[in-house]
Design a protein around this motif. Sequence first.
Motif, mmCIF file in Angstrom:
data_model
loop_
_atom_site.group_PDB
_atom_site.id
_atom_site.type_symbol
_atom_site.label_atom_id
_atom_site.label_comp_id
_atom_site.label_asym_id
_atom_site.label_seq_id
_atom_site.Cartn_x
_atom_site.Cartn_y
_atom_site.Cartn_z
ATOM 1 N N ALA A 226 0.191 -1.456 -2.623
ATOM 2 C CA ALA A 226 1.200 -0.728 -1.744
ATOM 3 C C ALA A 226 -0.019 -0.061 0.205
ATOM 4 O O ALA A 226 0.890 0.335 0.402
ATOM 5 C CB ALA A 226 0.352 0.808 -2.370
ATOM 6 N N GLY A 227 -0.954 -1.845 -0.375
ATOM 7 C CA GLY A 227 -1.191 -1.069 1.086
ATOM 8 C C GLY A 227 -2.274 -1.102 1.419
ATOM 9 O O GLY A 227 -2.476 -0.398 2.800
ATOM 10 N N CYS A 228 -3.007 -0.357 0.445
ATOM 11 C CA CYS A 228 -4.284 0.635 0.340
ATOM 12 C C CYS A 228 -5.405 0.028 1.200
ATOM 13 O O CYS A 228 -5.711 -1.099 0.806
ATOM 14 C CB CYS A 228 -4.457 1.257 -0.183
ATOM 15 N N ALA A 229 -6.286 0.774 1.991
ATOM 16 C CA ALA A 229 -7.225 0.177 2.443
ATOM 17 C C ALA A 229 -8.638 -0.488 1.665
ATOM 18 O O ALA A 229 -8.042 0.223 0.532
ATOM 19 C CB ALA A 229 -7.970 1.108 3.842
ATOM 20 N N GLY A 230 -9.091 -0.881 2.023
ATOM 21 C CA GLY A 230 -10.152 -1.885 0.783
ATOM 22 C C GLY A 230 -10.999 -0.338 0.003
ATOM 23 O O GLY A 230 -11.257 -0.448 -1.150
ATOM 24 N N ASP A 231 -11.426 0.651 1.289
ATOM 25 C CA ASP A 231 -12.147 0.911 0.605
ATOM 26 C C ASP A 231 -11.855 2.476 -0.249
ATOM 27 O O ASP A 231 -12.366 3.481 -1.236
ATOM 28 C CB ASP A 231 -13.153 1.464 2.141
ATOM 29 N N THR A 232 -10.563 2.823 0.370
ATOM 30 C CA THR A 232 -9.650 3.543 -0.568
ATOM 31 C C THR A 232 -10.280 2.517 -1.706
ATOM 32 O O THR A 232 -9.891 3.559 -3.179
ATOM 33 C CB THR A 232 -8.576 3.878 0.280
#
Length: 687
Positions: A226-232
């Motif tokens: 889904a393209g979420c940021a790594g920290d998320t």
Amino acid sequence: MAPAQEGPVPGADGQGPRDEGAADQGSRAEGAAGQVHHNNVNQYFYGALDATQALFGIGSADSANARRRAVGRLDAGEADVVLASYVEPPCFDEAVLALQQDGVVVLVGPPGTGKRSGAVALVAAVAGGREYVVLSPGRSLEDLATGRPAFEKGVGYVLLDRMHDGPSGTADFDWRRVRDTVRESGAHLVVTTVHQVEGEAPGSVRHVPWQLPDLAAVLRVRLVRAGCAGDTVEQAVALLPAGCGITEVAVAADRIARGSDPAEVWREYGSSAARPVRDWFAAERSLQELAEVTTLAFVTGAGYRDFETCQERLEEWLAPAVWEPPAEGAAADAPRPAVDRRFSLNRNTLVAVEKRKQGALTRTVLVFPNPQYRQWVLEELWATRSTSYWNGVRNWLTELLRTQPDPGLQLSVAAGLALLARPAFDEVAESCLHPWAGGAAGPAGQSTATLVLQWMCLDEGLAAIALGVARDWVRAPDPALWSTATTVFSGALGVRFPTDAVHTLLRLIGRRAGRPMEAAAALADLVSVLAECHEDTGVVFRALAYRLAVQRGTLAAGHRKESTLDAVLTVLRARDTRTGRLVCAEVMERQPELIDKLGELWAGVLGNRPRQALALRGLNATLRALPTVCEQPEPVAARFGDALGTALQPTERRLLSTVLRPIAARPDEPAAPLIDTFLTAVLSTED
């Protein structure tokens, strides 16, 4: 719909039909006498669905899940969606080996373990093709063994949530026949079921206990895609609570991907999410408090006055089942004094007040603080309250439906019962569904029983069970159950399992002791709903054309032939319940590949003298409707005319021209050019 009667031929006086729509509506009302409430319920279910407190399936609680088929060909795009985020469980390799060796494998496990996506992944890995077919859970081992319909070489088949056949001493032999049939056809078949094998598992086809995949891996794959940021992604994985099912992980991942805070999202899932509800039930509760949450579980979204009235009546039914300790200092047999209802509701932590806009006004309604609470409250009530308590609930619900036949109330009660079916299906079926479907609670009870099955269609784990219930009603000797079943198959259940619905309704149409016109009207409703949902209406038209062709060679007029002709005419004149447009005209634009079948069906009723007048009026109305549904109606009319002319006898073509030509010749007739194009195509098929 009543059987067609002889009448004046439309167009014979140069005027044509004046009110075909009114004629259709009148016929439908006459044929469904005593059953109009069923049609209203289906329309209500498919209309605006305010169900924020009923969570079914994956995603929001609306009717979207019921508006798509659960069976049929799964195209490559649909399969890719399933496989894109798939994570293999530890048992995957074992199932792959079994499928490679035997051509058939059965996945056994409870709901929520990912059997559905696992089945698609297995056929994708082994079948080697890009064609997948999802079979109906109603297919028996006999159907599979005899290849009805035939398995195709290179195709991967999936049968989800196979119904339990009951104890059988021939299970291994039956599965061996299935295996041999699939092997000989060069196909592959994966079956899923929640039913554990009784005794020794069949040796001919391996039954693999299915396991959950690594949920952290599932979550990570979905969020990364889904393209979420790594920290998320790392935060969401770190906060993943224990006790989640794969469906919960999928829903949570979708919410997080849309921007929700992972910490907030995970509070609603896992084994700890239900703690507020469990803690509430762990404390000593009065009859009044239990009645509050029980009422709210079935009557969600009502205002204070209506809610308190329902609650008060429930307390009377529950009083014999709930022992209350006397107040301090009171006599041993003295009841606990009641607390003011409004005050008690406002301090109940499982009850919340919500403001809802209704036009220019704002309504105050009672709901659960969290929509998930409704499911958990029902589970706790089922686990902690006795049979006598549930007898009181059953009697209260039956009384509610008899005295308050309100569609909104029926919808809420049905949603509550569908949620209760997850932990206690037998209770729901035996205490409410079967009696109400048979008329024990009057017409409103039949409508509510229908709605329960419609709600169950929204839940992937309950849809097959709903199909089994409706099929049982059709097999029962009670005509009232047949009536309720026809309505179920004409709505959400028919959309989910269209082939089962058509076969069932056609069986009822051909049943001499049944109500064929009621089943024919249900078949017309099914066509309308399928068209509205942009699903394949051909499942109805092809089946009718096949039956009509089989009976065409029968010279004698029998019940089966007559009822089939009535059903064809009823379906061809069906109208969209929202727009009022003729579905037949819409189908010619949306599914032009069906025009030849429609030509065969129209030819069948136009060639039958008793139904000829009504068929001509219906055909005229269909032609007039083409400009309202087609961007280019002339080519559609020409192709339709060619299909009909090919199917008609020469004398029937000339009769059609005699009737419609005067209309086409009128200078003030807007549809004259279109009718002329149609007739030219009809007559061009002359030998």
